[in-house]
Write an enzyme that holds these catalytic residues in place. Sequence first.
Site, PDB file in Angstrom:
ATOM      1  CE  LYS A 247      -7.242  27.626  51.061  1.00  0.00           C
ATOM      2  NZ  LYS A 247      -7.561  27.759  52.466  1.00  0.00           N
TER       3      LYS A 247
HETATM    4  N1  GLU Z   1     -11.640  31.625  56.507  1.00  0.00           N
HETATM    5  C1  GLU Z   1     -12.791  31.239  55.776  1.00  0.00           C
HETATM    6  C2  GLU Z   1     -12.383  30.473  54.527  1.00  0.00           C
HETATM    7  O1  GLU Z   1     -11.227  30.561  54.128  1.00  0.00           O
HETATM    8  C3  GLU Z   1     -13.643  32.407  55.328  1.00  0.00           C
HETATM    9  C4  GLU Z   1     -14.382  32.982  56.445  1.00  0.00           C
HETATM   10  C5  GLU Z   1     -15.399  34.038  56.086  1.00  0.00           C
HETATM   11  O2  GLU Z   1     -15.251  34.751  55.088  1.00  0.00           O
HETATM   12  O3  GLU Z   1     -16.303  34.190  56.867  1.00  0.00           O
HETATM   13  O4  GLU Z   1     -13.208  29.800  53.977  1.00  0.00           O
END
Ligand code: GLU
Length: 274
Positions: A247
Amino acid sequence: MIVTRFAPSPTGLLHLGHAYSALFAWRLARDSGGKFLLRIEDIDRGRCREEFAGAIFEDLAWLGLDWDGEVRRQSGHFDDYRAALARLDAMGVLYPCFCTRADITGAASAPHGGEGPIYPGTCRALPAEERRRRIEAGTAYALRLDVAKALARTGPLDWSDEEVGRIVADPLALGDVVLARKDTPASYHLAVTIDDAIQDVTLVTRARDLFPATHIHRLLQALLDLPVPRWRHHALLTDADGKRFAKRDRAMAIQSLREEGRTPEEVLTLAAKK
Ligand code: GLU
């Protein structure tokens, strides 16, 4: 009906890897007349920022990846996670863990899993009296899942990945994961499992780096009597050097590509090609 979801954490700008992941889930839903949901995974109040949540909505809308229904924001649902923790606690499969990060990385026997060192189980063996003493003294603690105990309760489990086939669940591989953090009454594993059930997600799509986590999610589903979806773990997008996108790498951010004058079609083509 197929229900998929895209579940980013607002800790930075979305990059090409996210565009690929979102497109992957969106297409599976749209091609089958199903639903595509959006969830903001913002339980980590220290790292998540409102401006990044706004940027997620904006980027997806610009890419033309429209979602169905209301966006679920995890920060508004701590009661759901607390209720699940209370049920697990009543089953006796949770224990308080007082260890610090340094305690865990410093433990000589700690082998490393995908998410850093695997917890060596130090606090699992603490006598009840000592637990009580530390809690009463105000020592901060996380709640961990006693995976072996949980598995003894559920018996052997399996799950299905559409690309790999039937898989025997191996939740022990990740060790006793945290279900409630010291600073947050939930964790990724707990919140994602509860939310996928509450949102009636039938097909969980995400990158392959989260494959090991699915063993734990399957175990939580069995403990909490939740419906079992199917999974599809897709390839992890990498840059030209084979490194995964980060990011903090602004060049691959969707916003940067947009500012450079790329069209949504070009960005989706770039993402799909990777
Ligand atoms: N919030 C998680 C991420 O940004 C993804 C979770 C998921 O897809 O299970 O890596």
